[in-house]
Enzyme design. Structure first.
Site, mmCIF file in Angstrom:
data_model
loop_
_atom_site.group_PDB
_atom_site.id
_atom_site.type_symbol
_atom_site.label_atom_id
_atom_site.label_comp_id
_atom_site.label_asym_id
_atom_site.label_seq_id
_atom_site.Cartn_x
_atom_site.Cartn_y
_atom_site.Cartn_z
ATOM 1 N N ARG A 30 1.195 18.840 -8.924
ATOM 2 C CA ARG A 30 2.531 18.802 -8.307
ATOM 3 C C ARG A 30 2.465 18.172 -6.916
ATOM 4 O O ARG A 30 1.539 18.463 -6.142
ATOM 5 C CB ARG A 30 3.127 20.208 -8.219
ATOM 6 N N GLU A 96 1.857 5.493 0.160
ATOM 7 C CA GLU A 96 1.221 6.198 1.273
ATOM 8 C C GLU A 96 -0.253 6.486 0.986
ATOM 9 O O GLU A 96 -1.077 6.459 1.894
ATOM 10 C CB GLU A 96 1.936 7.532 1.533
ATOM 11 N N HIS A 101 -1.096 6.107 -8.275
ATOM 12 C CA HIS A 101 -0.532 7.328 -8.850
ATOM 13 C C HIS A 101 0.848 7.060 -9.417
ATOM 14 O O HIS A 101 1.628 6.303 -8.853
ATOM 15 C CB HIS A 101 -0.471 8.456 -7.817
ATOM 16 N N MET A 102 1.123 7.730 -10.521
ATOM 17 C CA MET A 102 2.431 7.653 -11.173
ATOM 18 C C MET A 102 3.211 8.909 -10.795
ATOM 19 O O MET A 102 2.713 10.029 -10.973
ATOM 20 C CB MET A 102 2.206 7.581 -12.685
HETATM 21 P P1 DGP Z 1 3.326 7.401 -2.426
HETATM 22 O O1 DGP Z 1 4.364 7.293 -1.342
HETATM 23 O O2 DGP Z 1 3.772 6.727 -3.711
HETATM 24 O O3 DGP Z 1 1.953 6.933 -1.972
HETATM 25 O O4 DGP Z 1 3.234 8.933 -2.744
HETATM 26 C C1 DGP Z 1 2.254 9.777 -2.242
HETATM 27 C C2 DGP Z 1 2.670 11.184 -2.585
HETATM 28 O O5 DGP Z 1 1.519 12.016 -2.486
HETATM 29 C C3 DGP Z 1 3.733 11.765 -1.684
HETATM 30 O O6 DGP Z 1 4.910 12.017 -2.452
HETATM 31 C C4 DGP Z 1 3.126 13.062 -1.169
HETATM 32 C C5 DGP Z 1 1.924 13.294 -2.054
HETATM 33 N N1 DGP Z 1 0.789 13.871 -1.390
HETATM 34 C C6 DGP Z 1 0.146 13.381 -0.288
HETATM 35 N N2 DGP Z 1 -0.886 14.178 0.044
HETATM 36 C C7 DGP Z 1 -0.901 15.182 -0.877
HETATM 37 C C8 DGP Z 1 -1.752 16.315 -1.059
HETATM 38 O O7 DGP Z 1 -2.705 16.570 -0.317
HETATM 39 N N3 DGP Z 1 -1.452 17.137 -2.110
HETATM 40 C C9 DGP Z 1 -0.421 16.875 -2.967
HETATM 41 N N4 DGP Z 1 -0.220 17.743 -3.979
HETATM 42 N N5 DGP Z 1 0.397 15.811 -2.817
HETATM 43 C C10 DGP Z 1 0.154 14.977 -1.785
#
Ligand code: DGP
Length: 116
Positions: A30, A96, A101-102
């Site tokens: 999640r 980010e 990732h999807m």
């Molecule tokens: P993007 O903007 O497409 O690179 O999405 C990265 C996503 O990853 C963002 O929606 C937040 C999530 N995310 C970043 N760090 C973590 C983490 O440490 N744990 C989890 N579960 N999600 C994370």
């Protein structure tokens, strides 16, 4: 070798996550900052930094990500109403974390694809 991100630590369970699925090739957990009632990230277990780094050797795992996304969506109870799968690439795509990732998003009407 591509640089590791926090997602490698999540795959190896070195840091906690709300993991919903893992097999030999992919992991799903999640999103820490959910944008919808269901917001799950599905990632390959090895690093592909961006969609721009995808090559033929990745075809099987990328296809498997869709199979796993559909399975999780059914388990989440969002299949019938529908959902969105999204992959951001680099700066203009809003990426980010540089481990491909999807995003699986659903559980409410998601509105138009892009903010206007
Ligand atoms: P993007 O903007 O497409 O690179 O999405 C990265 C996503 O990853 C963002 O929606 C937040 C999530 N995310 C970043 N760090 C973590 C983490 O440490 N744990 C989890 N579960 N999600 C994370």
């Amino acid at each position: 070798m591509a640089e590791e991100t926090i997602f490698s630590k999540i795959i190896r369970k070195e840091i906690p996550s709300d993991m919903v699925y893992q097999d030999e090739t992919v992991t799903a957990f999640r999103d820490i900052s959910p944008k919808a009632p269901t917001h799950i990230l599905i990632i390959p277990n090895y690093i592909i930094p961006t969609v721009d780094d995808v090559s033929e050797k990745d075809e099987q795992v990328l296809g498997h990500m869709f199979v796993v996304a559909a399975k999780i969506a059914r388990e989440e109870g969002i299949s019938e109403n529908g959902y969105r799968l999204m992959i951001n690439c680099r700066e203009h795509g809003g990426q980010e974390v540089y481990h491909l990732h999807m995003h699986l998003l659903g559980g409410r009407p998601l509105g138009p694809m892009l903010a206007r």
